[in-house]
Design a protein around this motif. Structure first.
Motif, PDB file in Angstrom:
ATOM      1  N   GLY A 218     -10.288  -5.637  -0.401  1.00 19.31           N
ATOM      2  CA  GLY A 218      -9.260  -4.808  -0.187  1.00 19.31           C
ATOM      3  C   GLY A 218      -9.509  -3.669  -0.639  1.00 19.31           C
ATOM      4  O   GLY A 218     -10.438  -2.996  -1.288  1.00 19.31           O
ATOM      5  N   ASN A 219      -7.868  -3.125  -1.901  1.00 14.23           N
ATOM      6  CA  ASN A 219      -8.333  -1.780  -2.118  1.00 14.23           C
ATOM      7  C   ASN A 219      -9.338  -1.492  -3.326  1.00 14.23           C
ATOM      8  O   ASN A 219     -10.386  -1.254  -3.283  1.00 14.23           O
TER       9      ASN A 219
ATOM     10  N   THR B 218     -12.870  -2.109  -2.156  1.00 13.07           N
ATOM     11  CA  THR B 218     -14.040  -1.727  -1.312  1.00 13.07           C
ATOM     12  C   THR B 218     -14.208  -0.074  -1.923  1.00 13.07           C
ATOM     13  O   THR B 218     -15.390  -0.414  -2.271  1.00 13.07           O
TER      14      THR B 218
ATOM     15  N   ASP C 116     -13.116 -11.569   1.425  1.00  8.34           N
ATOM     16  CA  ASP C 116     -12.392 -11.323   1.483  1.00  8.34           C
ATOM     17  C   ASP C 116     -11.561 -12.650   1.846  1.00  8.34           C
ATOM     18  O   ASP C 116     -12.481 -13.862   2.052  1.00  8.34           O
TER      19      ASP C 116
ATOM     20  N   VAL D   6     -14.103  -3.538   8.148  1.00  5.21           N
ATOM     21  CA  VAL D   6     -13.151  -3.531   7.870  1.00  5.21           C
ATOM     22  C   VAL D   6     -11.962  -3.058   8.285  1.00  5.21           C
ATOM     23  O   VAL D   6     -11.315  -3.055   8.855  1.00  5.21           O
ATOM     24  N   MET D   7     -12.716  -1.308   8.740  1.00  8.91           N
ATOM     25  CA  MET D   7     -11.453  -0.809   9.377  1.00  8.91           C
ATOM     26  C   MET D   7     -11.462  -0.375  10.856  1.00  8.91           C
ATOM     27  O   MET D   7     -10.078  -0.459  10.860  1.00  8.91           O
TER      28      MET D   7
ATOM     29  N   GLU E  48      -8.721  -4.391  11.453  1.00  6.32           N
ATOM     30  CA  GLU E  48      -8.048  -5.273  10.644  1.00  6.32           C
ATOM     31  C   GLU E  48      -7.600  -5.452   8.943  1.00  6.32           C
ATOM     32  O   GLU E  48      -7.433  -6.554   8.979  1.00  6.32           O
ATOM     33  N   HIS E  49      -8.880  -4.417   8.909  1.00  7.83           N
ATOM     34  CA  HIS E  49      -8.683  -4.724   6.992  1.00  7.83           C
ATOM     35  C   HIS E  49      -9.531  -5.951   6.829  1.00  7.83           C
ATOM     36  O   HIS E  49      -9.020  -6.373   6.144  1.00  7.83           O
ATOM     37  N   SER E  50     -10.082  -6.553   7.991  1.00  5.00           N
ATOM     38  CA  SER E  50     -11.199  -7.782   7.777  1.00  5.00           C
ATOM     39  C   SER E  50     -11.998  -7.448   7.617  1.00  5.00           C
ATOM     40  O   SER E  50     -13.217  -7.220   8.799  1.00  5.00           O
TER      41      SER E  50
ATOM     42  N   ASP F 243       1.499  -1.321  -0.090  1.00  7.06           N
ATOM     43  CA  ASP F 243       0.096  -0.213  -0.415  1.00  7.06           C
ATOM     44  C   ASP F 243       1.141   1.490  -0.132  1.00  7.06           C
ATOM     45  O   ASP F 243       2.453   0.873   0.338  1.00  7.06           O
TER      46      ASP F 243
END
Ligand code: NAD
Length: 411
Positions: free
Chosen positions: A215-216, A219, A237, A257-258, A261-263, A146
């Motif tokens: 992910g990027n 989303t 995911d 997700v925020m 931990e992005h999950s 990232d």
């Protein structure tokens, strides 16, 4: 079939349509340079890990080579080679002045601490800094990397070669990045999905969508399509897939997700299904936005979506591609669908070289213009030559690269 063989097959179908000469085929299929390096790095546990990193520079006929850097446990030389080749055709499809490259490290980025991620990145740049540069080869984010990783790349490269922000793109906006880069790939995917729906005389409003990968790219695709009035019924995911027939509350899923931990793990407002089941849902559009090779000859007969938009790189095996084409499924290929990221990377690089700043409106406007133009060219070519959109996209890319190779006297 290996990933590089799949790309070669798609290349050959388009090259046959173009009646491309044998010597040009060989030239365009052979990577310019392939490097494998050792990355010794001290982990938080005190152990010394020895990782393997790759950089493949595929073709430079149209300009400096450009391509992302992937940190994933399944990265190997063949995968990087195939992705580097896709970058050559992708940059040509959107007509930006670059060639193609790709890099990667075989490591599970999800299991690394921030300190480990930084040390691995800096050691990798120690090993390849002589290969990259703003006029030769410019890395960017991909799976597992990232804006933070891009900032470390710039900082490490600068230690050897002096200040030069144009060596890498996808940097933080506050550190020589460009507004709109983070959303660019997903925005391009969303934009072309609505355009394709329109061309196929279907409404975006209420169209049902399943997206694999959050992910990027996943989303931002979900956000764009949600705002365009589509109904995102499934997202997923690495933790699993989540289905809600009424439509996923996309802003709510983004907040989840925020704060996790992005999950998406334990996402409460949907039923849990498997990633395999997500691909087979009865939806208007299926958008693979995670890893490659997920649509195969085995699961293709069970795929019900009439439209597939390839946000991920290389999600469809050639045997699945054939089966789906026979059933009349429209596939918007990766080298067009996900080219928004490299397009805004180009704007960032141009900005860095001019020390001039663009605002978000201008970035979006120019991105939309570039994506729309490439879509129209490929749509028209596909209709004119009666070939699938993928073959048309490869034809456009190959024609531009081979012409440049001829003009530079390489062929
Ligand atoms: P990312 O690391 O930000 O996100 C990847 C997502 O995929 C995560 O949600 C992860 O949990 C999920 N995932 C991993 N393995 C999975 C599995 N087996 N099943 C389902 N989900 C899984 O990566 P990204 O940048 O969003 O990239 C996604 C895809 O888009 C990749 O194929 C990449 O090459 C392609 N792509 C990315 C960009 C970009 O600008 N980032 C540009 C062009 C293409």
């Amino acid at each position: 079939m290996r990933s590089s063989e799949a790309v070669e097959l798609y290349f050959t179908r388009a090259a046959d349509q173009l009646e491309l000469a044998g010597h040009l085929r060989k030239l365009l299929l052979t990577p310019n340079r392939e490097v494998q390096v050792q990355i010794p790095v001290k982990m938080d546990s005190g152990e010394l890990a020895c990782l393997i990193g790759y950089r493949v520079q595929h073709n430079r006929a149209r300009g400096p080579m450009k391509g992302g850097l992937r940190y994933h446990q399944e990265v190997d030389l063949d995968e990087v080679r195939s992705l580097a080749s896709l970058m050559t055709w992708k940059t040509a499809v959107v007509n930006i002045p670059y060639g193609g490259a790709k890099g990667g490290i075989a490591v599970d980025a999800g299991k690394l601490s921030e300190g480990e991620l930084e040390r691995i990145t800096r050691r990798f740049i120690d090993a390849i800094h002589d290969m990259i540069g703003p006029d030769t080869d410019i890395p960017a984010p991909d799976m597992g990397t990232d804006h933070r990783v891009m900032a470390w790349i710039m900082s490490q490269y600068n230690k050897y070669h002096g200040f030069n922000p144009g060596v890498v793109t996808g940097k933080p906006v506050e550190y020589y990045g460009i507004p709109g880069r983070e959303e660019a790939t997903g925005r391009g995917v969303g934009l072309l999905t609505t355009k394709l729906l329109q061309r196929l005389r279907r409404k975006s409003e209420g169209a049902t969508i399943a997206i694999q990968g959050f992910g990027n790219v996943g989303t931002h695709t979900a956000k764009f399509l949600h705002e365009a009035g589509c109904r995102i019924v499934a997202i997923s995911d690495a933790s699993g897939a989540y289905y809600n027939e009424e439509g996923i509350d996309v802003p709510g899923a983004l907040r989840h997700v925020m704060s996790h931990e992005h999950s998406l793990r334990n996402y409460p407002a949907a039923d849990t299904i498997t990633n395999a089941a997500l691909l087979e849902l009865e939806v208007d559009v299926l958008i693979p936005a995670a890893i490659g090779g997920v649509i195969t000859g085995e699961n293709a007969p069970r795929i019900k979506a009439p439209i597939i938009v390839e946000a991920a790189n290389g999600p469809t095996h050639p045997d699945a591609d054939d089966l789906l084409a026979k059933r009349g499924v429209t596939i918007l290929p990766d080298i067009l669908a996900n080219a928004g990221g490299v397009t805004v990377s180009y704007f960032e690089w141009a900005q860095n070289r001019q020390f001039y700043r663009w605002n978000l409106d201008r970035v979006r406007q120019e991105l939309d213009k570039t994506m729309n133009m490439a879509f129209e060219e490929i749509w028209d070519l596909a209709r004119e030559r009666k070939v699938p959109l993928r073959t048309a996209a490869f034809m456009l890319g190959i024609a531009r690269v081979s012409r440049a190779a001829e003009l530079t006297g390489l062929a």
